[in-house]
Design an enzyme around this catalytic site. Structure first.
Site, mmCIF file in Angstrom:
data_model
loop_
_atom_site.group_PDB
_atom_site.id
_atom_site.type_symbol
_atom_site.label_atom_id
_atom_site.label_comp_id
_atom_site.label_asym_id
_atom_site.label_seq_id
_atom_site.Cartn_x
_atom_site.Cartn_y
_atom_site.Cartn_z
ATOM 1 N N LYS A 14 -3.519 -0.854 2.932
ATOM 2 C CA LYS A 14 -4.912 -1.300 2.707
ATOM 3 C C LYS A 14 -4.965 -2.785 2.363
ATOM 4 C CE LYS A 14 -5.426 1.696 -0.682
ATOM 5 N NZ LYS A 14 -4.076 2.284 -0.691
ATOM 6 N N ARG A 89 -12.343 6.027 -4.740
ATOM 7 C CA ARG A 89 -11.097 6.792 -4.779
ATOM 8 C C ARG A 89 -11.347 8.250 -5.139
ATOM 9 N NH1 ARG A 89 -7.332 2.653 -4.795
ATOM 10 N NH2 ARG A 89 -5.483 3.333 -5.868
ATOM 11 N N ARG A 128 8.026 -4.517 -1.937
ATOM 12 C CA ARG A 128 6.710 -5.182 -1.965
ATOM 13 C C ARG A 128 6.671 -6.314 -2.990
ATOM 14 N NH1 ARG A 128 1.060 -2.194 -2.572
ATOM 15 N NH2 ARG A 128 2.032 -1.290 -4.424
ATOM 16 N N ARG A 161 4.921 -5.582 -8.422
ATOM 17 C CA ARG A 161 3.831 -4.994 -9.200
ATOM 18 C C ARG A 161 4.374 -4.064 -10.269
ATOM 19 N NH1 ARG A 161 -0.918 -2.824 -5.318
ATOM 20 N NH2 ARG A 161 -0.730 -1.031 -6.690
ATOM 21 N N ARG A 172 1.866 8.220 -8.807
ATOM 22 C CA ARG A 172 0.673 7.790 -8.050
ATOM 23 C C ARG A 172 0.441 8.732 -6.870
ATOM 24 N NH1 ARG A 172 2.455 1.886 -6.956
ATOM 25 N NH2 ARG A 172 0.624 1.711 -5.609
HETATM 26 P P1 G5P Z 1 -4.280 -0.284 -5.845
HETATM 27 O O1 G5P Z 1 -3.900 -1.682 -6.153
HETATM 28 O O2 G5P Z 1 -5.481 -0.033 -5.006
HETATM 29 P P2 G5P Z 1 -2.835 1.687 -4.255
HETATM 30 O O3 G5P Z 1 -1.817 2.532 -4.905
HETATM 31 O O4 G5P Z 1 -4.013 2.356 -3.705
HETATM 32 O O5 G5P Z 1 -3.033 0.456 -5.273
HETATM 33 P P3 G5P Z 1 -1.338 -0.053 -2.871
HETATM 34 O O6 G5P Z 1 -0.067 0.343 -3.565
HETATM 35 O O7 G5P Z 1 -1.957 -1.370 -3.215
HETATM 36 O O8 G5P Z 1 -2.382 1.060 -2.991
HETATM 37 P P4 G5P Z 1 -1.779 -0.574 -0.096
HETATM 38 O O9 G5P Z 1 -2.695 -1.676 -0.495
HETATM 39 O O10 G5P Z 1 -2.338 0.545 0.728
HETATM 40 O O11 G5P Z 1 -1.011 0.048 -1.320
HETATM 41 O O12 G5P Z 1 -0.526 -1.130 0.689
HETATM 42 P P5 G5P Z 1 -0.017 -2.654 0.877
HETATM 43 O O13 G5P Z 1 0.211 -3.325 -0.419
HETATM 44 O O14 G5P Z 1 -0.879 -3.330 1.905
HETATM 45 O O15 G5P Z 1 1.376 -2.352 1.609
HETATM 46 C C1 G5P Z 1 2.449 -1.767 0.881
HETATM 47 C C2 G5P Z 1 3.768 -2.382 1.377
HETATM 48 O O16 G5P Z 1 3.983 -1.975 2.724
HETATM 49 C C3 G5P Z 1 3.751 -3.920 1.393
HETATM 50 O O17 G5P Z 1 5.024 -4.401 0.992
HETATM 51 C C4 G5P Z 1 3.446 -4.273 2.845
HETATM 52 O O18 G5P Z 1 4.040 -5.525 3.220
HETATM 53 C C5 G5P Z 1 4.057 -3.110 3.602
HETATM 54 N N1 G5P Z 1 3.282 -2.761 4.783
HETATM 55 C C6 G5P Z 1 1.935 -2.781 4.930
HETATM 56 N N2 G5P Z 1 1.557 -2.415 6.166
HETATM 57 C C7 G5P Z 1 2.719 -2.122 6.835
HETATM 58 C C8 G5P Z 1 3.016 -1.668 8.167
HETATM 59 O O19 G5P Z 1 2.116 -1.447 9.022
HETATM 60 N N3 G5P Z 1 4.320 -1.441 8.457
HETATM 61 C C9 G5P Z 1 5.322 -1.667 7.529
HETATM 62 N N4 G5P Z 1 6.601 -1.411 7.861
HETATM 63 N N5 G5P Z 1 5.088 -2.118 6.276
HETATM 64 C C10 G5P Z 1 3.825 -2.346 5.939
HETATM 65 O O20 G5P Z 1 -4.514 0.484 -7.212
HETATM 66 C C11 G5P Z 1 -3.561 0.364 -8.266
HETATM 67 C C12 G5P Z 1 -3.965 1.268 -9.407
HETATM 68 O O21 G5P Z 1 -5.250 0.867 -9.908
HETATM 69 C C13 G5P Z 1 -6.047 2.001 -10.270
HETATM 70 C C14 G5P Z 1 -5.133 3.209 -10.129
HETATM 71 O O22 G5P Z 1 -4.485 3.410 -11.353
HETATM 72 C C15 G5P Z 1 -4.149 2.749 -9.027
HETATM 73 O O23 G5P Z 1 -2.912 3.428 -9.078
HETATM 74 N N6 G5P Z 1 -7.197 2.055 -9.355
HETATM 75 C C16 G5P Z 1 -8.208 2.929 -9.470
HETATM 76 N N7 G5P Z 1 -8.453 3.930 -10.340
HETATM 77 C C17 G5P Z 1 -9.572 4.648 -10.157
HETATM 78 N N8 G5P Z 1 -10.465 4.420 -9.180
HETATM 79 C C18 G5P Z 1 -10.271 3.412 -8.296
HETATM 80 N N9 G5P Z 1 -11.181 3.172 -7.316
HETATM 81 C C19 G5P Z 1 -9.102 2.618 -8.425
HETATM 82 N N10 G5P Z 1 -8.616 1.576 -7.725
HETATM 83 C C20 G5P Z 1 -7.455 1.241 -8.307
HETATM 84 MG MG MG Z 2 -3.287 -2.533 -2.302
#
Ligand code: G5P
Ligand code: MG
Length: 221
Positions: A14, A89, A128, A161, A172
């Site tokens: 995302k 979420r 990451r 992170r 998670r």
């Molecule tokens: P976040 O910050 O929203 P998450 O857990 O939903 O965190 P996260 O971990 O940020 O999601 P993402 O954004 O989906 O994951 O993924 P990303 O960072 O882009 O990519 C992950 C890794 O994979 C990176 O190293 C990237 O380079 C690689 N990558 C990406 N795309 C590809 C691809 O196509 N191929 C490959 N090989 N690699 C790739 O939320 C954090 C916390 O905040 C709270 C919760 O506690 C949550 O755990 N929170 C909420 N709580 C309640 N309600 C809400 N709405 C909340 N929002 C956040």
């Molecule tokens: Mg993210």
């Protein structure tokens, strides 16, 4: 005007895809995780409260999250549309978002679900890195920065992170996949959910997301 939501499991991409889509559409990214990490970094009361929750892998309570996020959505830069990363979420958050958008004559146009099998996700967290200033996302193996430890976009320091430790990643996944399915069902019921295969290269996923946003609008609900 486009309000598009990026849905996906932790690590689905995302935060990688949101800025690419936003740049193509000329709208801002509103990322719930970045908002929360900003509160933690500022040392605010909210930051202290959510730091422990995020480190545990649980979701921040709906009321607090909706208050924070909807206040951000109200700012003038999002009046013409936005890409939402990480909110909603839960189903109550999705309902609160619909309500808030309707009050200003807007609605969610698309919910884009980036699908990646869990076993493919786990390996992404160890490598990451995110930048301190803007939350720009990198990966030591899949998407390294041009200069080691420095953000390509804003030159700030790259860090791991706090919630990417292995135990927190497991928590998670356990805590958050159920609510993700509820939210996906909510938008499927509205006829605006579009699944996208997130296992391909970052560029291929970006092209699919852009095509999905530009596809003809769903019939009125
Ligand atoms: P976040 O910050 O929203 P998450 O857990 O939903 O965190 P996260 O971990 O940020 O999601 P993402 O954004 O989906 O994951 O993924 P990303 O960072 O882009 O990519 C992950 C890794 O994979 C990176 O190293 C990237 O380079 C690689 N990558 C990406 N795309 C590809 C691809 O196509 N191929 C490959 N090989 N690699 C790739 O939320 C954090 C916390 O905040 C709270 C919760 O506690 C949550 O755990 N929170 C909420 N709580 C309640 N309600 C809400 N709405 C909340 N929002 C956040
Ligand atoms: Mg993210």
């Amino acid at each position: 005007m486009t309000v598009a939501i990026l849905l996906g499991a932790p690590g689905a991409g995302k935060g990688t895809q949101a800025p690419l889509l936003a740049a193509s559409l000329g709208v801002p990214v509103l990322a719930s995780g970045d908002l929360l990490r900003g509160e933690v970094a500022s040392g605010s009361d909210i930051g202290r409260e959510v730091d422990a929750i995020m480190r545990s892998g649980e979701l921040v309570p709906d009321a607090l999250m909706a208050r924070l996020f909807l206040a951000r959505l109200d700012r003038s830069d999002a009046a013409a549309g936005a890409i939402l990363d990480g909110f909603p979420r839960t189903r109550p958050q999705a309902e609160a978002l619909d309500h808030a958008l309707a009050a200003s004559g807007r609605r969610v146009d698309r919910a884009l679900l980036i699908e990646v099998p869990i076993e493919d996700l786990i390996g992404r967290f160890a490598g990451r890195l995110i930048c301190k200033a803007g939350g720009h996302v990198y990966n030591e193996w899949f998407k390294p920065p041009r200069a080691w430890g420095v953000c390509d976009v804003d030159g700030s320091e790259l860090v791991h992170r706090a919630d990417d430790a292995e135990a927190t990643v497991r928590a998670r996944m356990e805590q958050q996949l159920g609510p993700l399915h509820d939210v996906a069902d909510y938008y499927r019921g509205q006829g605006i959910l579009i699944p996208v295969d997130g296992t391909r290269s970052i560029d291929e996923v970006a092209a699919s997301l852009l095509a999905a946003v530009r596809a003809p609008p769903a019939p009125a609900r």
